[in-house]
Design an enzyme around this catalytic site. Structure first.
Site, mmCIF file in Angstrom:
data_model
loop_
_atom_site.group_PDB
_atom_site.id
_atom_site.type_symbol
_atom_site.label_atom_id
_atom_site.label_comp_id
_atom_site.label_asym_id
_atom_site.label_seq_id
_atom_site.Cartn_x
_atom_site.Cartn_y
_atom_site.Cartn_z
ATOM 1 N N ARG A 17 73.921 59.019 6.545
ATOM 2 C CA ARG A 17 74.751 57.856 6.218
ATOM 3 C C ARG A 17 74.744 56.886 7.408
ATOM 4 O O ARG A 17 74.652 55.679 7.248
ATOM 5 C CB ARG A 17 76.197 58.270 5.888
ATOM 6 C CG ARG A 17 77.028 57.065 5.550
ATOM 7 C CD ARG A 17 78.499 57.270 5.165
ATOM 8 N NE ARG A 17 78.969 58.594 4.987
ATOM 9 C CZ ARG A 17 79.545 59.319 5.953
ATOM 10 N NH1 ARG A 17 79.708 58.827 7.168
ATOM 11 N NH2 ARG A 17 79.966 60.538 5.703
ATOM 12 N N TYR A 44 76.519 31.641 -3.678
ATOM 13 C CA TYR A 44 76.104 32.710 -4.597
ATOM 14 C C TYR A 44 77.339 33.244 -5.346
ATOM 15 O O TYR A 44 78.376 33.498 -4.721
ATOM 16 C CB TYR A 44 75.415 33.824 -3.802
ATOM 17 C CG TYR A 44 75.104 35.043 -4.638
ATOM 18 C CD1 TYR A 44 74.165 34.984 -5.669
ATOM 19 C CD2 TYR A 44 75.766 36.244 -4.431
ATOM 20 C CE1 TYR A 44 73.896 36.087 -6.458
ATOM 21 C CE2 TYR A 44 75.495 37.357 -5.208
ATOM 22 C CZ TYR A 44 74.563 37.271 -6.220
ATOM 23 O OH TYR A 44 74.301 38.367 -6.998
ATOM 24 N N ASP A 85 74.191 33.137 5.595
ATOM 25 C CA ASP A 85 73.447 33.869 4.572
ATOM 26 C C ASP A 85 72.071 33.197 4.486
ATOM 27 O O ASP A 85 71.945 32.083 3.977
ATOM 28 C CB ASP A 85 74.214 33.775 3.245
ATOM 29 C CG ASP A 85 73.482 34.475 2.090
ATOM 30 O OD1 ASP A 85 72.261 34.710 2.199
ATOM 31 O OD2 ASP A 85 74.140 34.758 1.074
ATOM 32 N N LYS A 131 65.725 39.985 -2.239
ATOM 33 C CA LYS A 131 65.022 38.768 -2.628
ATOM 34 C C LYS A 131 63.713 38.649 -1.847
ATOM 35 O O LYS A 131 62.856 39.492 -1.976
ATOM 36 C CB LYS A 131 65.960 37.568 -2.437
ATOM 37 C CG LYS A 131 67.403 37.826 -2.933
ATOM 38 C CD LYS A 131 67.525 37.956 -4.439
ATOM 39 C CE LYS A 131 68.888 38.450 -4.922
ATOM 40 N NZ LYS A 131 70.051 37.740 -4.449
#
Ligand SMILES: *Cc1c(COP(=O)(O)O)cnc(C)c1O
Length: 379
Positions: free
Chosen positions: A46, A98, A170, A195
């Site tokens: 993790r 977004y 971003d 993306k």
């Protein structure tokens, strides 16, 4: 090293035990310790995994940062940044955002007493006049999704620094091939690696890249404590995707230019949003901070109501009607009902996300076939 070399090699060395040239997929949750605390830097996946570490180092190199953190989605990356805030804090962000970012701001974090102020990020006065002593974070998208407005990243960076505000960009739409916000004053670069970074529409992943070590330690705490980290198979796929980022982005930019130029002359199109047009209101800023203009193009259809827009959106043969962007294949999206469906109608229409707006993610197919597809759709 230059960009293309970093995209292929950064963070990656031949495997010390076998000589494998490609970073192995370390499909393991845990690591042997010779005595408690005596290990090779990996304890539990993790928090740390060698495949993910190679990817994070590569991402950091591409954004000219020191530290990279990979997350199980872009939203998990965003969530981790927002955990740095406290009730009463204020965030200034863009009015064209977004949809999922808008949703986590307003439907998740507002409930915890954090206030979000939406401004036109192309208008510095609007941004500056909303700064007060409670402002703790500026969150910027540039180019914005889906209207492709450009914010002056460097000037906003100076404002953030002067007022001691954490500044996050971003960079999903541009990718590090087109711009590097850390070089322009950002404290953190956020990516939906789903993306352009991965580029093949087969993984969902997010990333944060930064330079400051104490901030990195604070973010790493939540990364590990909350646990929105990706598995090694996905890390391998994004690492592989990155190896062609520069080649893909070059083709996306070339095809984006051709498609935008074609659509602008088309009688069925009312408006084309693309930051590479010289009469785009933010063209000079785009030229200053970006190396090219990208493959995202948004269009407003002339005299089309919602039903007609849906009919047109469903008629493409090479473009695929789907959410997401940045893959090698061309996609068409209807923001008002798909990616931006969680933003109230009057709010989205104010910035231009009208019912007859379509967003194109121009892929790297032969541009003649893309133009022919647009031609048959609009004829
Ligand atoms: C897709 C996207 C996100 C969210 O990322 P996921 O990987 O889908 O969680 C955030 N910002 C932008 C600009 C995006 O396009």
């Amino acid at each position: 090293m230059k960009f293309a070399t970093k995209a292929i090699h950064a963070g990656q060395e031949a495997d010390p035990t076998t000589g494998a040239v490609m970073t192995p997929i370390y499909q393991t949750s845990t690591y042997q310790q010779l005595e408690p605390g005596n290990h090779k830097g990996f304890e539990y996946s993790r928090g740390t995994n060698p495949t993910r570490k190679a990817l994070e180092d590569c991402l950091a190199a591409l954004e000219n940062g020191k530290f990279g953190l990979a997350f199980s989605s872009g939203m998990a990356a965003t969530d981790t940044v927002l955990r740095l805030l406290n009730p009463g804090d204020e965030v200034i962000t863009g009015d064209d955002l977004y949809g999922g970012t808008y949703r986590i701001f307003m439907k998740v974090y507002e409930n915890y007493g954090i206030k979000f102020v939406f401004v036109n990020t192309s208008d510095l006065n609007d941004l500056q006049s909303n700064i007060n002593s409670k402002t703790k974070l500026i969150w910027i998208e540039s180019p914005t999704n889906p209207i492709l407005k450009i914010a002056d990243l460097q000037v906003i960076g100076e404002l953030a620094k002067k007022n001691n505000i954490l500044y996050v960009v971003d960079n999903t739409f541009a990718s590090p091939y087109l711009q590097n916000p850390l070089d322009l004053g950002a404290d953190i670069v956020m990516h939906s690696a789903t993306k352009y970074l991965n580029g093949h529409s087969d993984v969902v992943m997010g990333a944060l890249i930064l330079n400051d070590e104490s901030l990195f330690k604070r973010l790493w705490f939540y990364y590990n404590a909350v646990g929105g980290t990706p598995g090694p198979q996905d890390a391998f796929l994004v690492l592989r995707g990155l190896k062609t980022l520069h080649l893909r982005m070059k083709a996306h930019c070339e095809n984006g230019r051709k498609v935008a130029t074609y659509l602008r002359k088309h009688p069925k199109i009312e408006k084309v949003y693309w930051p590479g047009f010289e009469d785009h209101p933010d063209f000079e800023i785009a030229k200053k901070q970006m190396r090219d203009f990208g493959g995202m193009v948004s269009i407003v259809l002339k005299n089309a109501d919602l039903a007609e827009t849906f009919r047109i959106a469903s008629r493409f043969k090479v473009f695929t009607l789907a959410e997401s962007l940045g893959g090698v294949e061309s996609l068409v999206n209807h923001p008002a009902s798909m990616t931006h469906g969680s933003i109230p109608k009057e709010k989205r229409e104010r910035v231009g996300v009208v019912d007859n707006l379509l967003r194109l993610s121009v892929g790297v197919e032969d541009p003649d076939d893309l133009i022919a597809d647009l031609e048959q759709v609009f004829s």
